[in-house]
Design a protein around this motif. Structure first.
Motif, PDB file in Angstrom:
ATOM      1  N   SER A  67      -1.133   2.118  -8.513  1.00  0.00           N
ATOM      2  CA  SER A  67      -1.861   2.394  -9.744  1.00  0.00           C
ATOM      3  C   SER A  67      -2.757   3.596  -9.477  1.00  0.00           C
ATOM      4  O   SER A  67      -3.856   3.457  -8.930  1.00  0.00           O
ATOM      5  N   LEU A 106      -7.610  -4.622 -12.239  1.00  0.00           N
ATOM      6  CA  LEU A 106      -6.350  -4.681 -12.985  1.00  0.00           C
ATOM      7  C   LEU A 106      -6.047  -6.122 -13.357  1.00  0.00           C
ATOM      8  O   LEU A 106      -6.030  -6.997 -12.485  1.00  0.00           O
ATOM      9  N   ASN A 107      -5.790  -6.373 -14.626  1.00  0.00           N
ATOM     10  CA  ASN A 107      -5.378  -7.710 -15.027  1.00  0.00           C
ATOM     11  C   ASN A 107      -3.859  -7.783 -15.083  1.00  0.00           C
ATOM     12  O   ASN A 107      -3.162  -6.784 -14.855  1.00  0.00           O
ATOM     13  N   GLU A 109      -1.693  -8.002 -17.527  1.00  0.00           N
ATOM     14  CA  GLU A 109      -1.031  -7.133 -18.498  1.00  0.00           C
ATOM     15  C   GLU A 109      -1.010  -5.690 -18.019  1.00  0.00           C
ATOM     16  O   GLU A 109      -0.033  -4.967 -18.238  1.00  0.00           O
ATOM     17  N   GLU A 110      -2.078  -5.252 -17.362  1.00  0.00           N
ATOM     18  CA  GLU A 110      -2.114  -3.885 -16.845  1.00  0.00           C
ATOM     19  C   GLU A 110      -1.095  -3.704 -15.715  1.00  0.00           C
ATOM     20  O   GLU A 110      -0.460  -2.650 -15.601  1.00  0.00           O
ATOM     21  N   SER A 113       2.243  -3.455 -17.252  1.00  0.00           N
ATOM     22  CA  SER A 113       2.394  -2.119 -17.825  1.00  0.00           C
ATOM     23  C   SER A 113       2.792  -1.098 -16.770  1.00  0.00           C
ATOM     24  O   SER A 113       3.608  -0.203 -17.023  1.00  0.00           O
ATOM     25  N   LEU A 114       2.232  -1.242 -15.571  1.00  0.00           N
ATOM     26  CA  LEU A 114       2.617  -0.353 -14.474  1.00  0.00           C
ATOM     27  C   LEU A 114       4.091  -0.511 -14.139  1.00  0.00           C
ATOM     28  O   LEU A 114       4.818   0.469 -13.954  1.00  0.00           O
TER      29      LEU A 114
END
Length: 360
Positions: A67, A106-107, A109-110, A113-114
């Protein structure tokens, strides 16, 4: 050769399999050769080697999701390999948490998304096999690449499922290809230096010369060649681009690139690293993590002092390459001496696990 083939065919099957068993066991520290060559000697050996890989090497595989430049999220095998994993070919990996940055930034969902950005042109995840195990656990002795995670399925972000056979096949086939290219490139370079009367007669000096050639050229050139081969197989038309050839790693891969697109966000005033928003390309990771010393023939027979000197030599040339000091040979010597005199012990230098870090 024909006589040997005829004699081999006359041996009892049980004896042949036993000989192959010994050959496989003799290469237990070379998973690339076991998988790409010995696995194809017979159906029995294929199943035997695949079971061994599922029990031993799949647990030694790490998949790292990036990330930006500051966060690395490692995924490892979530539970013990079982018969279901062998028959289906699917392995479930779970994250161990993030590195370099607070894990709570970072949760789920994040993270999902990555993973959604993962593609042939944007390999936001890399694979590492045998950290701290391969090549006697020496620093930089494991396999690292950005080959495809085949059949990838992302769960809640904290776990992923993929085809472990095809994923290892892609990783280890490229490893073997790079070894062959490296041997050819090193041989050509030695012949060129010899023709110019610049190839030294003493083995110790020859190793130092080769370390320089590996760091400044061969280490990256072989990866560029393999990446282009990968691209040709993926898209013969050539319309797809290689996401690994980034502007940040241009000093490593040395390939022509179009101008960088304008950024939508202003750069920070402090430094380029703080302004960076992308993760590393495989070339940046390799420049930091992979040791060219272990590419030298016969490195296993060298003394601790000899290995330390070569590791320091490689570090010096790496600094020379990375910090814009292309014409400053004194910089290489200074960097080498700095590495040799740093406070960490010899064991930490030779047997440490080193990860890519944007600040180093």
């Amino acid at each position: 050769m024909a006589l040997a083939t005829e004699l081999w065919k006359k041996l009892p099957l049980e004896l042949v399999e036993r000989i192959i068993d010994l050959l496989v066991d003799d290469h237990d520290q070379d998973p690339a050769y076991q998988w790409t060559t010995l696995r194809h000697t017979s159906r029995r050996q294929m199943r035997r080697i695949e079971r061994h890989f599922l029990r031993h090497w799949v647990p030694q595989l790490t998949i790292t999701l990036y990330s930006g430049p500051r966060c690395q999220i490692d995924y490892r095998l979530s539970d013990h390999a079982n018969e279901d994993s062998f028959e289906t070919g699917r392995a479930r990996f779970q994250t161990l948490g993030a590195g370099l940055e607070d894990t709570h930034t970072l949760n789920n969902e994040e993270i999902r998304s990555l993973w959604g950005q993962y593609s042939f042109e944007n390999r936001v995840a890399h694979l590492r096999l045998g950290e701290g195990v391969l090549n006697q656990g020496m620093t930089g002795g494991y396999i690292v690449n950005d080959t495809e995670i085949v059949g990838l399925e992302v769960g809640d972000g904290l776990d992923i499922v993929f085809d472990w056979r095809r994923t290892l096949d892609a990783l280890l086939r490229e490893e073997v290809m790079m070894r062959k290219l490296q041997t050819e490139m090193a041989s050509d370079r030695k012949a060129k230096l010899a023709a110019e009367s610049r190839w030294p007669p003493f083995p110790r000096i020859q190793r130092i010369v080769l370390v320089k050639q590996f760091v400044l050229d061969i280490q990256m050139a072989k990866r560029v060649a393999v990446q282009r081969h990968r691209l040709k197989r993926h898209d013969p038309s050539g319309s797809t681009t290689l996401g690994s050839l980034t502007h940040e790693s241009r000093h490593l891969h040395k390939q022509p690139l179009p101008p960088s697109p304008p950024t939508s966000q202003p750069n920070r005033a402090c430094c380029v690293i703080c302004s960076r928003r992308t993760g590393p390309s495989i070339f940046e990771v390799v420049s930091c993590e992979e040791s060219v010393v272990l590419s030298l023939e016969g490195w296993q027979q060298l003394s601790k002092e000899g290995l330390l000197d070569l590791y320091a030599e490689a570090y010096g040339w790496s600094c020379y390459r990375s910090l814009g000091q292309e014409t400053n040979f004194e910089w290489q010597k200074t960097s080498k001496n700095d590495w040799l005199t740093v406070c960490s012990s010899s064991a930490e230098k030779l047997y440490g696990v080193r990860r890519w870090n944007p600040w180093f």
